[in-house]
Design a protein around this motif. Structure first.
Motif, PDB file in Angstrom:
ATOM      1  N   VAL A 216       0.822  -1.205   0.000  1.00 19.20           N
ATOM      2  CA  VAL A 216       0.000   0.000   0.000  1.00 19.20           C
ATOM      3  C   VAL A 216       0.860   1.260   0.000  1.00 19.20           C
ATOM      4  CG1 VAL A 216      -1.929  -1.090   1.213  1.00 19.20           C
ATOM      5  CG2 VAL A 216      -0.128   0.022   2.536  1.00 19.20           C
ATOM      6  N   ARG A 217       0.272   2.327  -0.529  1.00 16.31           N
ATOM      7  CA  ARG A 217       0.886   3.648  -0.410  1.00 16.31           C
ATOM      8  C   ARG A 217       0.535   4.204   0.971  1.00 16.31           C
ATOM      9  NH1 ARG A 217      -0.723   7.635  -2.965  1.00 16.31           N
ATOM     10  NH2 ARG A 217       1.241   8.581  -3.626  1.00 16.31           N
ATOM     11  N   ILE A 218       1.505   4.738   1.669  1.00 16.39           N
ATOM     12  CA  ILE A 218       1.262   5.272   3.006  1.00 16.39           C
ATOM     13  C   ILE A 218       0.245   6.408   2.960  1.00 16.39           C
ATOM     14  CG2 ILE A 218       2.322   6.599   4.886  1.00 16.39           C
ATOM     15  CD1 ILE A 218       4.803   4.856   4.577  1.00 16.39           C
ATOM     16  N   ASP A 219       0.354   7.298   1.965  1.00 17.39           N
ATOM     17  CA  ASP A 219      -0.605   8.394   1.848  1.00 17.39           C
ATOM     18  C   ASP A 219      -2.037   7.869   1.809  1.00 17.39           C
ATOM     19  OD1 ASP A 219       1.228  10.466   1.850  1.00 17.39           O
ATOM     20  OD2 ASP A 219       1.398  10.569  -0.332  1.00 17.39           O
ATOM     21  N   ASP A 220      -2.271   6.824   1.019  1.00 18.40           N
ATOM     22  CA  ASP A 220      -3.618   6.284   0.855  1.00 18.40           C
ATOM     23  C   ASP A 220      -4.063   5.483   2.075  1.00 18.40           C
ATOM     24  OD1 ASP A 220      -3.574   7.455  -1.617  1.00 18.40           O
ATOM     25  OD2 ASP A 220      -3.107   5.615  -2.708  1.00 18.40           O
ATOM     26  N   PHE A 221      -3.125   4.766   2.695  1.00 13.83           N
ATOM     27  CA  PHE A 221      -3.457   3.983   3.888  1.00 13.83           C
ATOM     28  C   PHE A 221      -3.959   4.897   5.006  1.00 13.83           C
ATOM     29  CE2 PHE A 221      -2.215   2.380   8.075  1.00 13.83           C
ATOM     30  CZ  PHE A 221      -2.884   1.162   8.099  1.00 13.83           C
ATOM     31  N   LEU A 222      -3.263   6.006   5.235  1.00 10.09           N
ATOM     32  CA  LEU A 222      -3.644   6.923   6.305  1.00 10.09           C
ATOM     33  C   LEU A 222      -5.028   7.507   6.060  1.00 10.09           C
ATOM     34  CD1 LEU A 222      -0.247   8.775   6.815  1.00 10.09           C
ATOM     35  CD2 LEU A 222      -1.263   7.062   8.326  1.00 10.09           C
ATOM     36  N   ASP A 223      -5.337   7.794   4.800  1.00 14.98           N
ATOM     37  CA  ASP A 223      -6.655   8.315   4.470  1.00 14.98           C
ATOM     38  C   ASP A 223      -7.718   7.230   4.637  1.00 14.98           C
ATOM     39  OD1 ASP A 223      -8.155  10.674   3.439  1.00 14.98           O
ATOM     40  OD2 ASP A 223      -8.693   9.258   1.858  1.00 14.98           O
ATOM     41  N   LEU A 224      -7.379   6.020   4.262  1.00 12.06           N
ATOM     42  CA  LEU A 224      -8.312   4.902   4.353  1.00 12.06           C
ATOM     43  C   LEU A 224      -8.760   4.649   5.787  1.00 12.06           C
ATOM     44  CD1 LEU A 224      -9.684   2.465   2.850  1.00 12.06           C
ATOM     45  CD2 LEU A 224      -7.649   1.151   3.463  1.00 12.06           C
ATOM     46  N   ILE A 225      -7.822   4.745   6.745  1.00  8.08           N
ATOM     47  CA  ILE A 225      -8.163   4.473   8.139  1.00  8.08           C
ATOM     48  C   ILE A 225      -8.619   5.734   8.880  1.00  8.08           C
ATOM     49  CG2 ILE A 225      -6.580   2.509   8.261  1.00  8.08           C
ATOM     50  CD1 ILE A 225      -4.644   4.295   9.820  1.00  8.08           C
ATOM     51  N   GLY A 226      -8.557   6.881   8.199  1.00 10.13           N
ATOM     52  CA  GLY A 226      -9.012   8.124   8.811  1.00 10.13           C
ATOM     53  C   GLY A 226      -8.048   8.706   9.825  1.00 10.13           C
ATOM     54  N   GLU A 227      -6.762   8.432   9.668  1.00  9.19           N
ATOM     55  CA  GLU A 227      -5.743   8.939  10.600  1.00  9.19           C
ATOM     56  C   GLU A 227      -5.462  10.412  10.313  1.00  9.19           C
ATOM     57  OE1 GLU A 227      -4.022   9.539  13.435  1.00  9.19           O
ATOM     58  OE2 GLU A 227      -3.772   7.340  13.405  1.00  9.19           O
ATOM     59  N   GLN A 228      -5.724  11.276  11.314  1.00 16.19           N
ATOM     60  CA  GLN A 228      -5.566  12.720  11.142  1.00 16.19           C
ATOM     61  C   GLN A 228      -4.431  13.310  11.982  1.00 16.19           C
ATOM     62  OE1 GLN A 228      -7.324  14.684   8.898  1.00 16.19           O
ATOM     63  NE2 GLN A 228      -8.075  12.703   8.171  1.00 16.19           N
ATOM     64  N   ARG A 229      -3.862  12.513  12.878  1.00 16.96           N
ATOM     65  CA  ARG A 229      -2.772  13.044  13.711  1.00 16.96           C
ATOM     66  C   ARG A 229      -1.487  13.228  12.906  1.00 16.96           C
ATOM     67  NH1 ARG A 229      -3.057   8.472  18.186  1.00 16.96           N
ATOM     68  NH2 ARG A 229      -3.517   7.356  16.246  1.00 16.96           N
ATOM     69  N   ARG A 230      -0.612  14.036  13.429  1.00 21.16           N
ATOM     70  CA  ARG A 230       0.653  14.277  12.743  1.00 21.16           C
ATOM     71  C   ARG A 230       1.496  13.004  12.697  1.00 21.16           C
ATOM     72  NH1 ARG A 230       5.988  17.699  14.657  1.00 21.16           N
ATOM     73  NH2 ARG A 230       7.142  17.391  12.711  1.00 21.16           N
ATOM     74  N   VAL A 231       2.114  12.738  11.556  1.00 18.41           N
ATOM     75  CA  VAL A 231       3.077  11.640  11.415  1.00 18.41           C
ATOM     76  C   VAL A 231       4.457  12.254  11.611  1.00 18.41           C
ATOM     77  CG1 VAL A 231       4.011   9.841   9.908  1.00 18.41           C
ATOM     78  CG2 VAL A 231       1.567  10.394   9.830  1.00 18.41           C
ATOM     79  N   SER A 232       5.048  12.011  12.759  1.00 17.78           N
ATOM     80  CA  SER A 232       6.325  12.668  13.081  1.00 17.78           C
ATOM     81  C   SER A 232       7.530  11.899  12.557  1.00 17.78           C
ATOM     82  CB  SER A 232       6.457  12.863  14.593  1.00 17.78           C
ATOM     83  OG  SER A 232       6.404  11.614  15.275  1.00 17.78           O
TER      84      SER A 232
END
Length: 333
Positions: A216-232
């Motif tokens: 998976v693309r990380i950009d798409d995975f984060l959107d898929l799961i609804g992750e809104q916090r900062r990725v540090s």
């Protein structure tokens, strides 16, 4: 000031995006009763015997001693070893891939020159998200978990058969803020060519395929799961697939000013790019590049040749990882 996530394409617009039901995602439950396999009498005797003879019959690379791991697996009837570390934490490692841990102890990586814990603690911030790509059996997962704290989350990606050991490492340590994903990361939402539950994936040899382990693309995975916090922080250890992973996380890195710790070996083929070419690619993506010695220091394009030459001298103590950060001058322009 924390930046919000970029607006990404909705799932129905992704040509090959996996749904959550397609991905093997686990939040392991803590294991209460634990046993240190390394202290079992039979294994202790085997371990010390092989440790003595290994230098005379096998080579210096950890793959060279896989035959020992296969023998141990057949003997004990399982392919993982639970081991207690010096600091009281636990590591479950798979055989034959990590036979070196069986011979030399579960703390092998924690206290040698490959230890990246201080950098994790500095850059994985409390209450944020850290992503471990190529988490293997979870050698760095405890440090990442501690760094982001109980209000943060670590997403640990591992496509190989080491995923079983990864989930067990998380469970043995009772880590409640770690989510394990049995998938690889790249620049396409696709699959990895290879056998089911393959023991080890070498990134420079990876090919996208129609069937196999999910990628998976990380950009798409984060959107898929609804992750809104900062990725540090994103840590990438994929043996040559690092460029693909970063290209699939480009929007996340830019929007969150994410620090990336990426494996870098000059002999790898990075999706058709040689060592200097991939450094130039990182620069083109707007990333500053820092080499790791006893401290990190930024290298510019004019330094690439000398950096590659310095890697050959062990006296320089240069890690085979680099730190990538969004270049502020380029992101603001």
């Amino acid at each position: 000031m924390q930046k919000s996530q970029p607006k990404l394409l909705k799932p129905e617009s992704w040509p090959q995006m996996h749904t959550l039901s397609d991905l093997k995602i686990q939040k392991p439950k803590p294991i209460i009763t634990k046993h240190d396999d390394m202290h079992r009498l039979g294994l202790k005797l085997l371990r010390h015997s092989f440790k003595i003879i290994a230098p005379f019959f096998w080579g210096p690379k950890h793959q060279d001693i896989w035959s020992i791991g296969r023998f141990i697996t057949k003997l004990i009837g399982k392919s993982t070893i639970d081991a207690k570390c010096r600091d009281g934490s636990w590591l479950c490692f798979p055989l034959p891939v990590y036979t070196m841990y069986f011979l030399y102890g579960a703390d092998l990586k924690k206290y040698n020159v490959g230890n990246l814990s201080p950098i994790f603690r500095k850059n994985a911030l409390p209450g944020t998200v850290a992503i471990d790509v190529g988490a293997s059996c979870g050698q760095e997962i405890l440090e990442l978990s501690k760094a982001v704290g109980e209000n943060g989350t670590v997403y640990a990606f591992e496509p190989s058969a080491s995923f079983l050991a990864l989930t067990r490492t998380v469970a043995l340590n009772g880590l409640q803020n770690v989510i394990c994903v049995n998938a690889g990361c790249g620049n396409k939402n696709s699959h990895l060519a290879g056998k089911d539950e393959q023991a080890y994936f070498i990134g420079e040899k990876i090919e996208y395929a129609e069937k196999g382990t999910a990628i998976v693309r990380i950009d798409d995975f984060l959107d898929l799961i609804g992750e809104q916090r900062r990725v540090s922080l994103i840590k990438i250890d994929t043996d040559g697939f690092e460029l693909e992973v970063i290209q699939g996380a480009e929007q996340c890195i830019s929007a969150n000013e994410t620090t990336v710790i990426a494996e870098f070996e000059k002999h790898f083929n990075y999706s058709g790019h040689k060592a200097k070419e991939v450094l130039e690619k990182y620069s083109e993506l707007g990333l500053s590049i820092e080499k790791l010695q006893t401290m990190s220091s930024t290298i510019s394009e004019k330094d690439f040749d000398s950096y590659l030459s310095d890697l050959d001298d062990p006296a320089n103590m240069i890690s085979h990882d680099i730190v990538l950060r969004p270049n502020q001058s380029k992101t603001k322009s």
